[in-house]
Design an enzyme around this catalytic site. Structure first.
Site, PDB file in Angstrom:
ATOM      1  CB  SER A  87      98.519  22.403  39.304  1.00  0.00           C
ATOM      2  OG  SER A  87      99.570  23.136  38.745  1.00  0.00           O
ATOM      3  CE  LYS A  88     103.398  15.934  38.331  1.00  0.00           C
ATOM      4  NZ  LYS A  88     104.170  14.913  37.694  1.00  0.00           N
ATOM      5  NE  ARG A  89     101.445  24.413  34.183  1.00  0.00           N
ATOM      6  CZ  ARG A  89     100.504  25.339  34.186  1.00  0.00           C
ATOM      7  NH1 ARG A  89     100.824  26.606  34.284  1.00  0.00           N
ATOM      8  NH2 ARG A  89      99.234  24.998  34.072  1.00  0.00           N
ATOM      9  CE1 TYR A 127     107.051  17.732  42.344  1.00  0.00           C
ATOM     10  CE2 TYR A 127     108.572  18.837  40.849  1.00  0.00           C
ATOM     11  CZ  TYR A 127     107.299  18.628  41.329  1.00  0.00           C
ATOM     12  OH  TYR A 127     106.243  19.319  40.785  1.00  0.00           O
ATOM     13  CG  HIS A 173     103.010  14.959  42.412  1.00  0.00           C
ATOM     14  ND1 HIS A 173     101.711  14.525  42.553  1.00  0.00           N
ATOM     15  CD2 HIS A 173     102.936  16.218  41.937  1.00  0.00           C
ATOM     16  CE1 HIS A 173     100.897  15.498  42.181  1.00  0.00           C
ATOM     17  NE2 HIS A 173     101.617  16.526  41.793  1.00  0.00           N
TER      18      HIS A 173
END
Ligand code: GLU
Length: 552
Positions: free
Chosen positions: A295-297, A47, A49
């Site tokens: 953070s992506k997470r 995706y 970001h």
């Protein structure tokens, strides 16, 4: 043929072109002096970001503010991480935020004279330049296995030596053609490494467009140029591509600063003019009292999709990111209220050095302002579009009677001082809940001032006798004022304030009682407009229900 030339033929026998061929194929761009050529070079790994959106915005305004151009190159050299549709997600996603490219992968397809713009389609170009380096003795094949490299590393760590493939640790640095041939005949895989001429003892300096002068030890690592599948590493592809595509400004994440000595060495030995580098600090978040990279997470807002799902207008997100991109933007905005952000005189030097904090409250504020200035028609359309995608119940209500929906969102719009109730399209659901019977929650308290239930009932009964749905705001309010004397209420706030005990209420209180009756809330946009939108029958029904409640 020299040994180096023999090595080049051994390793890359199928490469027939020389660098000159590509130099001629991609001549200098025909742009005005000072025009920046910028780019984003995302990997199609999923995706869009927030960091990519921010980087794209920064590169776009850099190009625009200098009359330059911007392109997209897809860095898909890591096939393992690639996601199907990843490139389209990025390009379409940026387009939704009003960021379009002049060249490369664009919303209208791939275009431009400097392609291919996907690295996996450029293998032959990279190999041509590598072959040239091998011919000059500046690159060589390395047959080390992962285990061997790991063993070197362990040895280095044990002896407290800087880890890496450098100097005497670079096992295949002086490999001969015969040795290489023997290993290739055995079927051993290999990579091509740079034979670095750098020394850790020497320093290089460069001027970063954002961070200013940076001094670092030279690169002395024989890092990989081509992987065993013939595909380049980021370092090598960056040098070749940004040279051939005539990028003037490489504006990229500051995680690349530490690799810049590698890149400068490559530009030098390849005989290329190095671009201007500008390393952008990542967007940060506060977490448990400390600042950390978004953070992506951990953070939903790391994905641009989040803002769309929440219903932020894309232009609000961009406006907010502009405040992060430049410390001077807000001041400029105050002086240029209606100008497009694209007109902002962008200056890389005003970007944050350490990483701006993502401020969700500020984003809401920025967005509230932007929505408040939109026309009723646009607001209605955007809310409906949003609901269609993300909230089917709400969409069903909105689309049941489009004319009614239009009236609901026209209240207090297109006026000199619009209210700022909506920060995102998703707020519209709660904002408009009382307009729809399924979500209207009657609530008749708290009554304002000294007014008790029986007086409230009497006031509402009296109001019904004068209520005319055709009344516009001023007549509507005159009628409310007219009710006051009948109930010994002051016709204006001032008298009431001067002698509170003499009066039981004032027009504001009467309208609060009607507001409560009609909406179940004490704070709403223009009540006259609300009653008009609801229509006479519904308004009267709700007032009568309130009278019944107060008369119990
Ligand atoms: N693919 C690289 C990245 O996503 C590009 C960096 C650059 O802009 O050169 O980090």
């Amino acid at each position: 043929m020299s040994d180096f030339e023999l090595m080049a033929e051994l390793l890359l026998p199928n490469i027939k072109h020389t660098p000159e061929y590509y130099e001629n194929l991609y001549p200098a761009r025909n742009l005005l002096e000072g025009a920046a050529v910028t780019r984003i070079a995302p990997s199609p790994t999923g995706y869009l970001h927030l960091g990519v959106l921010f980087m794209a915005l920064t590169n776009r305004i850099m190009a625009d503010s200098t009359g330059g151009i911007m392109y997209t190159r897809i860095e898909d050299t890591d096939k393992k991480r690639e996601v199907v549709g990843g490139t389209e997600d990025i390009v379409n996603g940026l387009h939704n935020f009003g960021i379009d490219m002049d060249e490369g992968f664009t919303y209208e397809g791939v275009k431009g004279e400097y392609g291919p713009y996907r690295q996996s389609d450029r293998a032959e170009i990279y190999q041509t330049y590598v072959k040239e380096l091998i011919k000059k003795g500046l690159a060589y094949p390395c047959f080390c296995t992962a285990e061997e490299l790991e063993a070197v590393r362990t040895e280095q760590e044990k002896n407290k030596i800087r880890t890496g493939y450098h100097g005497e640790w670079a096992k295949h640095r002086n490999i001969t053609v015969d040795e290489a041939k023997a290993l290739i005949d055995e079927g051993k895989p290999y990579v091509i490494r740079l034979k670095s001429g750098g020394s850790e003892e020497r320093r290089i300096t460069f001027t970063d467009g954002i961070k200013g002068k940076i001094e670092m030890p030279e690169n002395d690592e024989d890092f990989v140029l081509l992987k065993s599948d013939g595909i380049p590493t980021y370092h090598f592809a960056h040098a070749v591509d940004d040279h051939l595509m005539h990028t003037t400004h490489v504006i990229r994440g500051d995680e690349w600063i530490s690799s810049t000595p590698k890149h400068l060495e490559l530009f030098k030995i390849l005989g290329f003019k190095a671009p201007k580098y500008a390393h952008v600090a990542p967007i940060m978040k506060m977490d448990e009292g400390g600042k950390r990279k978004i953070s992506k997470r951990k953070d939903p807002e790391a994905a641009v999709r989040y803002f769309i799902e929440e219903g932020f207008p894309p232009e609000a997100v961009i406006e907010y990111l502009m405040t992060i991109a430049s410390s001077e933007f807000e001041q400029w905005r105050r002086a240029n209220k209606t100008e497009s952000y694209k007109k902002f005189p962008f200056n890389l030097k005003k970007m944050s050095l350490s990483g701006a904090l993502f401020d969700g409250v500020k984003l809401l504020d920025v967005s509230r302002n932007i929505i408040s200035l939109k026309s009723a028609a646009e607001v209605t359309e955007k809310i409906t579009d949003w609901a269609k995608q993300f909230d089917t119940d709400f969409y069903e209500k909105l689309s049941r009677d489009a004319e009614f929906t239009g009236k609901v969102f026209a209240i207090d719009r297109d006026v000199p001082k619009p209210r700022k109730d909506l920060a995102k399209w998703s707020d519209a659901k709660e904002y408009s809940a009382y307009f729809f019977n399924e979500t209207y929650i009657p609530c008749y308290e708290p009554l304002p001032g000294n007014i008790d239930a029986s007086l409230a009932a009497d006031l509402l009964k009296e109001y019904i006798t004068v209520y005319d749905p055709a009344d516009e705001q001023s007549e509507w309010f005159e009628k409310i004022k007219g009710i006051c004397p009948k109930f010994d209420l002051a016709p204006d706030m001032k008298t009431y304030k001067a002698s509170p005990e003499a009066f039981k209420g004032h027009p504001g209180e009467v309208s609060t009682i009607i507001r409560l009756a009609v909406t179940g809330r004490v704070n709403t946009p223009d009540l006259c407009g609300i009653m008009k939108a609801l229509g006479k029958d519904e308004a009267l029904k709700r007032i009568n229900d309130a009278i019944a409640f107060y008369s119990k």
